[in-house]
Write a protein that holds these residues in place. Structure first.
Motif, PDB file in Angstrom:
ATOM      1  N   UNK A 106       0.819  -1.211   0.000  1.00  0.00           N
ATOM      2  CA  UNK A 106       0.000   0.000   0.000  1.00  0.00           C
ATOM      3  C   UNK A 106       0.859   1.271   0.000  1.00  0.00           C
ATOM      4  N   UNK A 107       2.022   1.226   0.662  1.00  0.00           N
ATOM      5  CA  UNK A 107       2.942   2.375   0.690  1.00  0.00           C
ATOM      6  C   UNK A 107       2.222   3.649   1.118  1.00  0.00           C
ATOM      7  N   UNK A 108       1.675   3.623   2.311  1.00  0.00           N
ATOM      8  CA  UNK A 108       0.898   4.754   2.819  1.00  0.00           C
ATOM      9  C   UNK A 108       1.848   5.847   3.285  1.00  0.00           C
ATOM     10  N   UNK A 109       1.566   7.066   2.855  1.00  0.00           N
ATOM     11  CA  UNK A 109       2.356   8.234   3.234  1.00  0.00           C
ATOM     12  C   UNK A 109       1.389   9.335   3.646  1.00  0.00           C
ATOM     13  N   UNK A 110       1.681   9.964   4.785  1.00  0.00           N
ATOM     14  CA  UNK A 110       0.843  11.078   5.234  1.00  0.00           C
ATOM     15  C   UNK A 110       1.383  12.368   4.625  1.00  0.00           C
ATOM     16  N   UNK A 111       0.569  13.019   3.807  1.00  0.00           N
ATOM     17  CA  UNK A 111       0.993  14.242   3.143  1.00  0.00           C
ATOM     18  C   UNK A 111       0.982  15.401   4.122  1.00  0.00           C
ATOM     19  N   UNK A 112      -0.152  15.611   4.800  1.00  0.00           N
ATOM     20  CA  UNK A 112      -0.248  16.599   5.863  1.00  0.00           C
ATOM     21  C   UNK A 112      -1.349  16.153   6.805  1.00  0.00           C
ATOM     22  N   UNK A 113      -1.857  17.064   7.603  1.00  0.00           N
ATOM     23  CA  UNK A 113      -2.756  16.659   8.686  1.00  0.00           C
ATOM     24  C   UNK A 113      -4.034  16.008   8.183  1.00  0.00           C
ATOM     25  N   UNK A 114      -4.558  16.410   7.057  1.00  0.00           N
ATOM     26  CA  UNK A 114      -5.868  15.941   6.607  1.00  0.00           C
ATOM     27  C   UNK A 114      -5.818  14.920   5.485  1.00  0.00           C
ATOM     28  N   UNK A 115      -4.711  14.789   4.778  1.00  0.00           N
ATOM     29  CA  UNK A 115      -4.678  13.938   3.601  1.00  0.00           C
ATOM     30  C   UNK A 115      -3.475  13.012   3.640  1.00  0.00           C
ATOM     31  N   UNK A 116      -3.662  11.852   2.989  1.00  0.00           N
ATOM     32  CA  UNK A 116      -2.600  10.885   2.828  1.00  0.00           C
ATOM     33  C   UNK A 116      -2.631  10.309   1.437  1.00  0.00           C
ATOM     34  N   UNK A 117      -1.588   9.537   1.090  1.00  0.00           N
ATOM     35  CA  UNK A 117      -1.484   8.893  -0.220  1.00  0.00           C
ATOM     36  C   UNK A 117      -1.338   7.400  -0.007  1.00  0.00           C
TER      37      UNK A 117
END
Length: 410
Positions: A106-117
């Motif tokens: 899945x390679x989850x990355x948190x972009x900022x407080x409200x969104x992730x990839x």
């Protein structure tokens, strides 16, 4: 999830392919002899179907294996008496969903407080709304990690839910009081200590007016459609707008249920509810041609009101939330809880003439009070008498337990 129209169409194709895979697997299961119904043979049939049928190739191989795993689990639940036998999934009535059984890719990355990839097979990198803390990066280890995800579509679009494996300490026994709960329509939750939990309409007045206008518009357009004619795009668009409003109402209802059940589980150590058979309560009263039913319209309205309250979902939330906090949930027999007087213990005819007020007709008692409060006290009384229900092989049996009074600290 933030999907553009192209990615949303691809996700739709995967969901339809998963539903078709389920139906083909069900056909294969019914046609094969019992000695040939093995996971290995089913896996071979799935691989062959993905090669022979072109549109099934849009479904990732891992998602196809997840369909097989879910189907076998459905039969296991049926054999153990927890659910009915699996059946075909209809196009319009089944939930559109795609499983991602492995979380390592899945390679989850948190972009900022409200969104992730997140990386979704055959869809690519997709943005999603970050609403819960996820064990990613340095927070992930052998005991806390993401094991998979599931894509689900409702009237408001596509959503992603992550499966998380976490290690939690056993909760300490809850020290709170015991409480009985009576569920209803006018008063959704009435507790034996006099507390009540209610809610208003899930839609505002303007939203209700818009929903009524759309329903009338859909009925008028459907009336002018000729038999066998395809549904027009205008009618489809009207149906989508109706589904959006109903999905919004359901979200608000679930939010209220979560907040209410969390408050109850945090305060009380033992929660007692009635063992209601909701499917029997919402049966139609139409009857047959020889013996037509009575008050059919009134019964239909009552059935809709019961379904809107979603009592089963509330009890499910209470079950796991009380367990997380060291408490327990018990069920007691439902018959007679609203007709019995909680003060004298007698059941006399005519005590429940008014739906809101209970007046005991026993000459030696004469107690009167709120009917829902009286029913909730009777629910708690049945538990204290040891009449708790224990599920056994798909049914409930009465357990008579001798309760020991806890020792008080000196």
């Amino acid at each position: 999830m933030a999907l553009d129209p192209v990615l949303s169409a691809r996700a739709d194709e995967q969901a339809h392919a998963a539903r078709t895979m389920w139906n083909l697997l069900h056909v294969w299961w019914q046609m094969m002899p019992k000695d040939k119904r093995t996971p290995a043979n089913a896996d071979a049939a799935i691989r062959r179907a993905r090669k022979d049928i072109d549109f099934l190739a849009v479904l990732p191989a891992q998602a196809a294996q997840a369909v097989l795993k879910t189907y076998l689990q459905a039969w296991k639940n049926c054999w153990e008496g927890r659910a009915a036998a699996p059946d075909f999934k209809a196009r319009l009535r089944s939930v559109m969903a795609v499983d991602i059984p492995q979380g390592r890719d899945l390679n989850i990355v948190r972009v900022h407080r409200r969104w992730g990839m997140v990386n979704i097979p055959k869809l690519g990198r997709v943005r999603f709304r970050w609403t819960k803390n996820l064990p990613v990066g340095r927070q992930a280890d052998g005991d806390n990690r993401i094991t998979g995800a599931r894509l689900v579509k409702d009237a408001l679009g596509w959503h992603i839910a992550f499966r998380i494996q976490t290690l939690e300490a056993r909760p300490e026994p809850h020290r709170g009081p015991e409480v009985g709960i009576d569920v209803g329509i006018t008063v959704p939750l009435a507790l034996s200590d006099g507390t009540t939990y209610g809610h208003g309409e899930w839609l505002t007045e303007s939203e209700q007016a818009r929903l009524l206008r759309l329903e009338r518009l859909a009925a008028r357009r459907k009336k002018h459609r000729k038999p066998g004619e395809r549904t027009s795009r205008r009618l489809h668009r009207t149906y989508d707008q109706i589904a959006d409003l109903r999905a919004k109402a359901k979200r608000r209802a679930v939010d209220w249920q979560h907040k209410t059940t969390t408050a109850i589980a945090a305060k009380y150590s033992v929660v007692v509810v009635e063992a209601l058979t909701i499917t029997n309560m919402v049966k139609s009263a139409k009857g047959t041609l020889e013996q037509p039913g009575r008050n059919v319209a009134q019964k239909s309205g009552l059935n809709r009101a019961i379904s809107r309250q979603a009592w089963g979902r509330t009890i499910t939330m209470l079950t796991y939330k009380t367990a997380r906090r060291g408490g327990t949930l018990h069920k007691v027999p439902a018959p007679g809880t609203s007709q019995r007087c909680s003060a004298c213990g007698f059941t006399t005819p005519g005590s429940r003439e008014n739906q809101a007020v209970f007046v005991c007709k026993n000459p030696d008692c004469g107690w009167s009070g709120n009917a829902d409060h009286n029913a909730s006290m009777n629910v708690l009384h049945l538990y204290r008498m040891g009449l708790a229900l224990v599920p056994a092989a798909g049914r409930a049996v009465v357990r008579r337990a001798r309760r020991v009074k806890p020792a008080t600290a000196r």
